[in-house]
Design a protein around this motif. Sequence first.
Motif, PDB file in Angstrom:
ATOM      1  N   LEU A 191       1.216  -0.593   0.515  1.00 61.56           N
ATOM      2  CA  LEU A 191       0.192   0.358  -0.225  1.00 61.56           C
ATOM      3  C   LEU A 191       0.714   1.239   0.086  1.00 61.56           C
ATOM      4  O   LEU A 191       0.601   2.368  -0.587  1.00 61.56           O
ATOM      5  CB  LEU A 191      -1.190   0.115   1.276  1.00 61.56           C
ATOM      6  CG  LEU A 191      -1.719   0.559   1.046  1.00 61.56           C
ATOM      7  CD1 LEU A 191      -3.039   1.163   0.344  1.00 61.56           C
ATOM      8  CD2 LEU A 191      -2.696   1.034   2.911  1.00 61.56           C
ATOM      9  N   LEU A 192       1.800   0.965   1.126  1.00 62.76           N
ATOM     10  CA  LEU A 192       2.834   2.802   1.324  1.00 62.76           C
ATOM     11  C   LEU A 192       3.785   2.494  -0.605  1.00 62.76           C
ATOM     12  O   LEU A 192       3.551   3.318  -1.173  1.00 62.76           O
ATOM     13  CB  LEU A 192       3.977   2.292   1.487  1.00 62.76           C
ATOM     14  CG  LEU A 192       3.395   2.120   3.307  1.00 62.76           C
ATOM     15  CD1 LEU A 192       4.465   1.789   4.317  1.00 62.76           C
ATOM     16  CD2 LEU A 192       3.333   3.851   3.287  1.00 62.76           C
ATOM     17  N   LEU A 193       4.005   1.924  -1.125  1.00 60.99           N
ATOM     18  CA  LEU A 193       4.526   1.809  -2.136  1.00 60.99           C
ATOM     19  C   LEU A 193       3.288   1.655  -3.131  1.00 60.99           C
ATOM     20  O   LEU A 193       3.879   2.750  -4.058  1.00 60.99           O
ATOM     21  CB  LEU A 193       5.472   0.286  -2.839  1.00 60.99           C
ATOM     22  CG  LEU A 193       6.294  -0.094  -1.521  1.00 60.99           C
ATOM     23  CD1 LEU A 193       6.910  -1.954  -2.251  1.00 60.99           C
ATOM     24  CD2 LEU A 193       7.938   0.806  -2.406  1.00 60.99           C
ATOM     25  N   ASN A 194       2.290   1.699  -3.777  1.00 60.06           N
ATOM     26  CA  ASN A 194       1.706   2.090  -4.740  1.00 60.06           C
ATOM     27  C   ASN A 194       0.767   3.809  -4.520  1.00 60.06           C
ATOM     28  O   ASN A 194       0.254   3.766  -5.326  1.00 60.06           O
ATOM     29  CB  ASN A 194       0.099   0.961  -4.733  1.00 60.06           C
ATOM     30  CG  ASN A 194       0.498  -0.776  -5.308  1.00 60.06           C
ATOM     31  OD1 ASN A 194       1.249  -0.626  -6.569  1.00 60.06           O
ATOM     32  ND2 ASN A 194       0.437  -1.506  -4.551  1.00 60.06           N
ATOM     33  N   THR A 195       0.875   3.513  -3.195  1.00 62.36           N
ATOM     34  CA  THR A 195       0.414   5.273  -2.551  1.00 62.36           C
ATOM     35  C   THR A 195       1.545   6.429  -3.469  1.00 62.36           C
ATOM     36  O   THR A 195       1.567   7.008  -3.821  1.00 62.36           O
ATOM     37  CB  THR A 195       0.138   5.190  -2.183  1.00 62.36           C
ATOM     38  OG1 THR A 195      -0.920   4.256  -1.561  1.00 62.36           O
ATOM     39  CG2 THR A 195      -0.599   6.384  -1.727  1.00 62.36           C
ATOM     40  N   LEU A 284      11.299   7.202   4.226  1.00 57.42           N
ATOM     41  CA  LEU A 284      11.634   6.677   4.898  1.00 57.42           C
ATOM     42  C   LEU A 284      10.967   5.625   5.549  1.00 57.42           C
ATOM     43  O   LEU A 284       9.995   6.204   6.488  1.00 57.42           O
ATOM     44  CB  LEU A 284      12.551   6.986   5.714  1.00 57.42           C
ATOM     45  CG  LEU A 284      14.284   5.604   6.855  1.00 57.42           C
ATOM     46  CD1 LEU A 284      14.081   5.379   5.996  1.00 57.42           C
ATOM     47  CD2 LEU A 284      13.812   7.141   8.324  1.00 57.42           C
ATOM     48  N   VAL A 285      10.571   4.038   5.296  1.00 57.00           N
ATOM     49  CA  VAL A 285      10.095   3.115   5.347  1.00 57.00           C
ATOM     50  C   VAL A 285      10.383   2.547   6.902  1.00 57.00           C
ATOM     51  O   VAL A 285      12.102   1.670   5.802  1.00 57.00           O
ATOM     52  CB  VAL A 285       9.283   2.879   4.368  1.00 57.00           C
ATOM     53  CG1 VAL A 285       8.389   1.684   5.303  1.00 57.00           C
ATOM     54  CG2 VAL A 285       8.275   3.224   3.890  1.00 57.00           C
ATOM     55  N   VAL A 312       8.647  10.150   8.053  1.00 61.15           N
ATOM     56  CA  VAL A 312       9.021   8.080   8.137  1.00 61.15           C
ATOM     57  C   VAL A 312       7.571   8.134   8.268  1.00 61.15           C
ATOM     58  O   VAL A 312       6.762   8.205   8.721  1.00 61.15           O
ATOM     59  CB  VAL A 312       9.462   8.064   9.581  1.00 61.15           C
ATOM     60  CG1 VAL A 312      10.127   7.209  10.267  1.00 61.15           C
ATOM     61  CG2 VAL A 312      11.324   9.357   9.177  1.00 61.15           C
ATOM     62  N   ALA A 313       7.727   6.651   8.116  1.00 62.62           N
ATOM     63  CA  ALA A 313       6.437   5.982   8.182  1.00 62.62           C
ATOM     64  C   ALA A 313       6.973   3.938   8.338  1.00 62.62           C
ATOM     65  O   ALA A 313       8.508   3.995   8.262  1.00 62.62           O
ATOM     66  CB  ALA A 313       5.521   5.874   7.824  1.00 62.62           C
ATOM     67  N   VAL A 331       0.269   0.517  10.190  1.00 64.82           N
ATOM     68  CA  VAL A 331       1.544   1.348   9.434  1.00 64.82           C
ATOM     69  C   VAL A 331       1.499   2.366  10.634  1.00 64.82           C
ATOM     70  O   VAL A 331      -0.085   3.067  11.118  1.00 64.82           O
ATOM     71  CB  VAL A 331       1.364   2.199   8.745  1.00 64.82           C
ATOM     72  CG1 VAL A 331       2.141   3.539   8.178  1.00 64.82           C
ATOM     73  CG2 VAL A 331       1.270   1.197   6.580  1.00 64.82           C
ATOM     74  N   ARG A 332       2.320   2.840  10.657  1.00 65.63           N
ATOM     75  CA  ARG A 332       2.556   3.952  11.891  1.00 65.63           C
ATOM     76  C   ARG A 332       2.924   5.365  11.005  1.00 65.63           C
ATOM     77  O   ARG A 332       3.776   5.111  10.806  1.00 65.63           O
ATOM     78  CB  ARG A 332       3.070   3.793  13.105  1.00 65.63           C
ATOM     79  CG  ARG A 332       3.282   4.786  14.339  1.00 65.63           C
ATOM     80  CD  ARG A 332       4.189   5.493  14.079  1.00 65.63           C
ATOM     81  NE  ARG A 332       3.929   6.455  15.358  1.00 65.63           N
ATOM     82  CZ  ARG A 332       3.955   7.464  15.310  1.00 65.63           C
ATOM     83  NH1 ARG A 332       4.036   8.872  13.993  1.00 65.63           N
ATOM     84  NH2 ARG A 332       3.716   9.104  16.010  1.00 65.63           N
TER      85      ARG A 332
END
Length: 486
Positions: A191-195, A284-285, A312-313, A331-332
């Motif tokens: 989800l992070l990458l696709n977004t 930054l993940v 930062v996530a 996800v935080r």
Amino acid sequence: MQPTRGPADRRIAAPALARLVGRHGEGPAYLALAEGVRRAILDGSLPLSTRLPSERELAAALHVSRTTTAAAYERLREQGFVSTRRGSGSVSTIPSGPRPTAGALSLFSHDDADTSLIDLTKAAPAAPAQLHGAAMRALEALPRHLVSTGYTFLGLTELREVIADRYTRRGTPTSADEVLVTSGAQQAISLLLNTLVGPGDRVVVEHPTYPNTIGAVRAAGGRPVPVPVGAGGLDLDLLESTVRQSAPRLVHLTPDHHNPTGTSLDDAARARVRDLAARHRIVLVGDETLTDLTLDGDPPASFTGSRTQRGVAVVGSASKSMWGGLRIGWVRAHRDLVTRLATARAADDISTAVLDQLVAAELLADDAAIAPGRTSRLRAQRDTLHRALARALPWRVPLPAGGLSMWADLGAPVSTELAELALRHGVRVVPGPAFGVDGSFEDRLRLPFALPPEQLEEGVARLALAWRTLGTAGRRRPVPAQEPVV
């Protein structure tokens, strides 16, 4: 034929390459130099698509003649480890070759009911004894949710509050609106990458890294750019130069008990990478799925730091610390990013199952009681595996301070071949190249210690038989492994 490659992702200076390769083997200096570069590429310490120094620059750094470096580069070109183009210089590559297809090594092709097979592919524990009680309490709590639609777009409030409290206790003040519940950590990463990542965007990843992370980057249209993780952990200097030179959209790191090497970032390194992300305005993940699995020493500090940063996530999960069958991740991040992710998620998966969230809330709230038994069990399994490997095989295997697996150095580029032979002896392993971007780590093997001690000892005994069968002849050219890995 030399495989087609894109432009270089970074450049390595001559002194740095000289320190990296040293001198390997006996005989003519050019052969030793070529072997040093080849090994550095295969073990991932020299990433692919790195522009190498000129022959003259490297000769000066090594105090050898330019004839030596020219001959070394020519041999590497013949072997397929260096590609030279006019105007682009020499770039590190990997030889082309056939890629494995689904078959003997496919994790989905075997019968899980086959108890004769010892499966060392899954870095995931069995469920804790407390899971059944947590499920019963969750069922008791379920009726009060039945009057709603059951769609929890951000996640159940009680679960988000439990997760937020965990981060607050670790030093990052967190509220429930800074948490998004997902159906596992893999969905959170995707989800992070696709977004955040568009087609062609560069994404920096550790090398080696979790194979599904590489797959998620490519599925989002991104281009994974590797930065080496060695025995001492992530190469922070090369990370900084890679970010500066390749301008990535996102950096993905596993700061705690890295899968597969087991290394962790110290406090200074965490602060440095957060500062790097802020200066270059990149996301930054941090993948914290293994954070709770510290076996030696103090638990790691919060990767997010003492305050919320927009760039930062972190991703967490109950799969590694509790049970893989409980598909709960999160996800935080800053509340603005959480809202954006929840909106984007609706296109594929509106909500996570309510009952699973209730079970996870019970387990996470009770983690202080669960953790001692989990730590004791995993430490015993880790030590059993390490002793068995030391007795039976001549490999170099560092003892990790946490996590679920070890990263074995086989001493020869035979990982894929060994995996195929091991299956015939009744033990399943994933070859090292599965953890690389493009064919590195043929001399490495990930070995999880999630099974009971007696199964680990028997698995090592079978691996030792396969190793003796392998012998020293008939080495094949290294090829990338493409297996789904847990």
